[in-house]
Write a protein that holds these residues in place. Structure first.
Motif, mmCIF file in Angstrom:
data_model
loop_
_atom_site.group_PDB
_atom_site.id
_atom_site.type_symbol
_atom_site.label_atom_id
_atom_site.label_comp_id
_atom_site.label_asym_id
_atom_site.label_seq_id
_atom_site.Cartn_x
_atom_site.Cartn_y
_atom_site.Cartn_z
ATOM 1 N N ASN A 134 -16.397 3.555 -33.604
ATOM 2 C CA ASN A 134 -15.047 3.976 -33.989
ATOM 3 C C ASN A 134 -14.303 2.744 -34.489
ATOM 4 O O ASN A 134 -13.493 2.144 -33.782
ATOM 5 N N VAL A 135 -14.590 2.324 -35.730
ATOM 6 C CA VAL A 135 -14.048 1.076 -36.272
ATOM 7 C C VAL A 135 -13.118 1.361 -37.441
ATOM 8 O O VAL A 135 -13.487 2.066 -38.384
ATOM 9 N N ASN A 136 -11.910 0.763 -37.379
ATOM 10 C CA ASN A 136 -10.958 0.824 -38.486
ATOM 11 C C ASN A 136 -11.347 -0.277 -39.470
ATOM 12 O O ASN A 136 -11.072 -1.464 -39.251
ATOM 13 N N GLN A 137 -12.011 0.092 -40.559
ATOM 14 C CA GLN A 137 -12.545 -0.894 -41.487
ATOM 15 C C GLN A 137 -11.438 -1.695 -42.181
ATOM 16 O O GLN A 137 -11.610 -2.888 -42.469
ATOM 17 N N PHE A 138 -10.316 -1.062 -42.455
ATOM 18 C CA PHE A 138 -9.204 -1.790 -43.072
ATOM 19 C C PHE A 138 -8.689 -2.873 -42.131
ATOM 20 O O PHE A 138 -8.429 -4.013 -42.544
ATOM 21 N N LEU A 139 -8.544 -2.532 -40.848
ATOM 22 C CA LEU A 139 -8.075 -3.503 -39.869
ATOM 23 C C LEU A 139 -9.090 -4.629 -39.698
ATOM 24 O O LEU A 139 -8.718 -5.800 -39.550
ATOM 25 N N LEU A 140 -10.377 -4.291 -39.756
ATOM 26 C CA LEU A 140 -11.417 -5.307 -39.644
ATOM 27 C C LEU A 140 -11.308 -6.317 -40.788
ATOM 28 O O LEU A 140 -11.418 -7.530 -40.573
ATOM 29 N N LYS A 141 -11.088 -5.840 -42.009
ATOM 30 C CA LYS A 141 -10.937 -6.747 -43.146
ATOM 31 C C LYS A 141 -9.729 -7.657 -42.958
ATOM 32 O O LYS A 141 -9.762 -8.851 -43.295
ATOM 33 N N THR A 142 -8.652 -7.104 -42.409
ATOM 34 C CA THR A 142 -7.453 -7.911 -42.155
ATOM 35 C C THR A 142 -7.740 -8.993 -41.125
ATOM 36 O O THR A 142 -7.285 -10.136 -41.254
ATOM 37 N N ILE A 143 -8.510 -8.649 -40.103
ATOM 38 C CA ILE A 143 -8.874 -9.620 -39.063
ATOM 39 C C ILE A 143 -9.731 -10.733 -39.658
ATOM 40 O O ILE A 143 -9.535 -11.922 -39.351
ATOM 41 N N VAL A 144 -10.679 -10.366 -40.505
ATOM 42 C CA VAL A 144 -11.551 -11.364 -41.126
ATOM 43 C C VAL A 144 -10.708 -12.370 -41.911
ATOM 44 O O VAL A 144 -10.922 -13.588 -41.835
ATOM 45 N N THR A 145 -9.734 -11.888 -42.658
ATOM 46 C CA THR A 145 -8.848 -12.778 -43.409
ATOM 47 C C THR A 145 -8.023 -13.652 -42.461
ATOM 48 O O THR A 145 -7.833 -14.850 -42.700
ATOM 49 N N ALA A 146 -7.546 -13.042 -41.384
ATOM 50 C CA ALA A 146 -6.740 -13.789 -40.412
ATOM 51 C C ALA A 146 -7.554 -14.883 -39.740
ATOM 52 O O ALA A 146 -7.033 -15.963 -39.437
ATOM 53 N N MET A 147 -8.842 -14.636 -39.508
ATOM 54 C CA MET A 147 -9.690 -15.640 -38.867
ATOM 55 C C MET A 147 -9.852 -16.860 -39.769
ATOM 56 O O MET A 147 -9.948 -17.995 -39.290
ATOM 57 N N SER A 148 -9.890 -16.642 -41.082
ATOM 58 C CA SER A 148 -9.967 -17.771 -42.011
ATOM 59 C C SER A 148 -8.710 -18.633 -41.898
ATOM 60 O O SER A 148 -8.775 -19.859 -41.866
ATOM 61 N N GLY A 149 -7.557 -17.966 -41.822
ATOM 62 C CA GLY A 149 -6.307 -18.695 -41.659
ATOM 63 C C GLY A 149 -6.244 -19.431 -40.334
ATOM 64 O O GLY A 149 -5.747 -20.558 -40.251
ATOM 65 N N LEU A 150 -6.788 -18.802 -39.295
ATOM 66 C CA LEU A 150 -6.781 -19.420 -37.968
ATOM 67 C C LEU A 150 -7.667 -20.661 -37.934
ATOM 68 O O LEU A 150 -7.285 -21.691 -37.380
ATOM 69 N N GLY A 151 -8.854 -20.563 -38.542
ATOM 70 C CA GLY A 151 -9.755 -21.715 -38.563
ATOM 71 C C GLY A 151 -9.128 -22.901 -39.260
ATOM 72 O O GLY A 151 -9.222 -24.048 -38.795
ATOM 73 N N ALA A 152 -8.458 -22.635 -40.390
ATOM 74 C CA ALA A 152 -7.797 -23.714 -41.130
ATOM 75 C C ALA A 152 -6.628 -24.289 -40.338
ATOM 76 O O ALA A 152 -6.456 -25.513 -40.245
ATOM 77 N N ALA A 153 -5.805 -23.432 -39.746
ATOM 78 C CA ALA A 153 -4.621 -23.881 -39.015
ATOM 79 C C ALA A 153 -5.003 -24.695 -37.777
ATOM 80 O O ALA A 153 -4.373 -25.716 -37.474
ATOM 81 N N GLU A 154 -6.031 -24.265 -37.077
ATOM 82 C CA GLU A 154 -6.467 -24.984 -35.878
ATOM 83 C C GLU A 154 -6.973 -26.378 -36.236
ATOM 84 O O GLU A 154 -6.681 -27.363 -35.544
ATOM 85 N N THR A 155 -7.719 -26.479 -37.330
ATOM 86 C CA THR A 155 -8.254 -27.768 -37.757
ATOM 87 C C THR A 155 -7.138 -28.718 -38.166
ATOM 88 O O THR A 155 -7.116 -29.888 -37.765
ATOM 89 N N ARG A 156 -6.212 -28.238 -38.968
ATOM 90 C CA ARG A 156 -5.091 -29.089 -39.389
ATOM 91 C C ARG A 156 -4.265 -29.540 -38.189
ATOM 92 O O ARG A 156 -3.850 -30.702 -38.108
ATOM 93 N N ASN A 157 -4.027 -28.655 -37.262
ATOM 94 C CA ASN A 157 -3.243 -29.005 -36.078
ATOM 95 C C ASN A 157 -3.909 -30.127 -35.299
ATOM 96 O O ASN A 157 -3.252 -31.085 -34.885
#
Length: 585
Positions: free
Chosen positions: A63-86
């Motif tokens: 029972n997976v919301n594919q649209f929400l999954l795509k949003t999470i994938v994009t958010a994880m990219s932002g998180l990886g970059a933000a954590e590294t810069r911090n």
């Protein structure tokens, strides 16, 4: 309805209920498993061809919301970059030093160290003949230069760390792509065989999110279940096979090490299928590391270099206006020259004086620089003196020496002539050397003997001759200029994102420190915001696609009732079938 048809329908009902209970039980068992999503057994009716329908399990899926999954994938990219810069920018801010007072009452930041030099320079201005005051100034300037070198080394160490991180991240990306490729193959094969692949798809989604933390990606899933992954710029990473990245970290990193698209020198390119993607990487740890290595940290280095070079040029200009008391037997320039070089200073008068230890002139030569065309002309002019000589050393430095060990050489100007300009142009009395913050240091001569620090100037009196007082021990004109240098605004060029400005050394140092602090503060805020955003998405995803134990327990109870009802029907049919058999016997 025949008994056999009824039995077939009851049997399918039993089987459907049994599968449903197994799926629900599995959901309960995996409720705490990371990445696990609620599985659903989808039922479908099946025609018995006699006007009645039975029920069967069509498939088991998530029972997976594919649209929400795509949003999470994009958010994880932002998180990886933000954590590294911090992480990196927090280290940069720490490298800049602390403004908190230490046990001696001063901070360890550049501004505090500049203030410390200003304090001892003020003392020297009041006591220019004090050897301890000279030593204090030399030590403070040396400490400031060392601090600039250390901070510069920290910046370059962070760049080297980022470069190594790029290589490690590339390896991590390739491992993730390998795992995703394996899961792709198992899912496509499982679907073709009609097998349940929902758990494998969960694993693939988790692997995808892990990949997205390292590099920004987009993805699609085709009808066979194959996931295709590309970078955000459209370069394929995974389709029917893996398109691996490659990168080799630099052997060493310095201020002059930069990314080269040709790969001939400096940092090489990050390659995929023979294409350099370094400048097109967006999102994830990899993009942040590239930006830190090639943009953010070099900007901080540029600011440090601007401070170091303005400090060096300003203090050297002051020192070259004067001379030590008593003057040294020999002066060696820092500029590299050849005899055929045109003069860097074409006007004014260069006064060369040979004095004894009391500052009394033994010989004085005034050279009209407007009549000199080359460096060799000046050397030849000095060599006409009876008590001094000049030469260009094997390594290309101008050397002017007194012939007697008891005498010294002092340079200056006569009347309105600016002899200090000549001395400054060739570094004859330099206090600092270096090409930037990475190698700025106290001159070796002054560092070895603080008595060589210039505090006064050679007399500019017209007609100065042998026997006249060329130097006086109490002259503090240069010491006063050195003191004023730390309160007088200086012109700083634009560098590393800092606009050009007119301010004191301490003021510019404060701007450099503030620049690093602002970067670190923005990075920390961005990381906190992105982390909160990503966590919120994950919470929403878990709410929609995760397991609710109470709901699954209720579903099991309902399915048990259905199973018992189907079992009762089967029991009744068995009794009817047995009765029918008995009637025909």
């Amino acid at each position: 309805m025949s008994l056999s048809v009824a039995g077939s329908i009851a049997t399918s009902a039993l089987r459907t209920a049994e599968v449903g209970m197994a799926v629900a039980a599995s959901n309960v068992a995996n409720a705490g498993t990371d990445g696990y999503t609620r599985k659903v057994a989808s039922n479908a009716t099946s025609d018995t061809a006699v006007g009645y329908a039975s029920v069967d399990v069509a498939r088991i899926g998530s029972n997976v919301n594919q649209f929400l999954l795509k949003t999470i994938v994009t958010a994880m990219s932002g998180l990886g970059a933000a954590e590294t810069r911090n992480s990196y920018l927090d280290q940069l801010q720490s490298a800049m030093g602390s403004v908190t007072a230490d046990e001696d009452g001063g901070g360890s930041d550049l501004g505090s160290m500049i203030d410390a030099v200003a304090d001892v320079a003020a003392t020297l201005a009041t006591s220019p003949e004090s050897q301890s005051a000279k030593a204090a100034v030399v030590q403070s300037v040396s400490d400031l230069a060392e601090s600039l070198r250390n901070i510069s080394a920290s910046v370059q160490a962070l760049r080297a760390q980022a470069d190594d991180g790029i290589a490690a991240t590339v390896d991590s990306i390739n491992r993730s792509l390998g795992a995703l490729d394996d899961l792709n193959g198992r899912i496509v094969k499982g679907r073709a065989l009609g097998q349940n692949t929902a758990d494998l798809e969960d694993q693939r989604n988790e692997a995808l999110k892990g990949l997205a933390e390292t590099i920004g990606v987009t993805y699609q899933i085709d009808g066979n279940g194959l996931m295709r992954i590309s970078t955000t710029s459209g370069k394929s990473l995974l389709d029917s096979s893996v398109h691996a990245l490659s990168y080799t970290a630099a052997a060493s990193v310095g201020a002059g090490t930069v990314y080269s698209a040709t790969g001939i020198s400096g940092f090489q390119g990050i390659m995929i299928d023979g294409t350099d993607i370094t400048t097109s990487v967006k999102g994830g740890t990899l993009s942040a590391l590239i930006a830190l290595r090639d943009t953010d940290l070099p900007a901080q280095q540029a600011q440090l270099d601007e401070l170091a070079m303005t400090l060096k040029e300003s203090l050297n200009a002051i020192q070259n206006q004067g001379t030590a008391y008593p003057p040294p037997q020999s002066l060696t320039g820092t500029a590299t020259v050849a005899g055929t070089d045109a003069l860097a200073v074409t006007g004014g008068t260069l006064r060369v004086a040979v004095t004894d230890s009391t500052g009394t002139a033994a010989e004085v030569l005034d050279i009209d620089l407007s009549t000199m065309a080359t460096m060799q002309d000046v050397v030849d002019a000095i060599n006409t003196m009876g008590n001094a000589s000049a030469s260009i050393s094997a390594d290309g430095k101008l050397v002017i020496s007194a012939d007697s060990a008891g005498n010294g050489i002092a340079l200056g100007g006569a009347g309105n002539g600016d002899g200090g300009a000549f001395s400054a142009a060739y570094g004859m009395n330099d206090l600092l050397t270096g090409s930037g913050a990475s190698d700025i240091r106290i001159s070796s001569a002054v560092g070895a003997d603080s008595a060589l620090l210039a505090t006064g100037a050679l007399s500019t009196a017209s007609g100065l001759a042998a026997g006249d007082a060329a130097l006086t021990s109490g002259d503090g004109s240069v010491a006063q200029a050195l003191k004023s240098a730390f309160s007088t605004p200086r012109g700083f060029d634009a560098a590393g994102g800092l606009a050009g400005r007119s301010t004191s050394f301490a003021g510019y140092a404060g701007a450099v420190i503030q620049s690093a602090a602002t970067l670190a503060d923005k990075a920390a805020t961005a990381y906190e915001s992105q982390s909160s955003y990503a966590n919120g998405l994950e919470t929403s995803f878990a709410s929609q696609s995760g397991v609710n134990v109470d709901e699954e327990t209720a579903a099991i109870s309902t399915l048990q009732s259905a199973y018992e009802a189907a079992a009762a029907v089967m029991s009744a049919l068995q009794e009817m079938f047995d009765a029918a058999l008995n009637m025909v016997q």
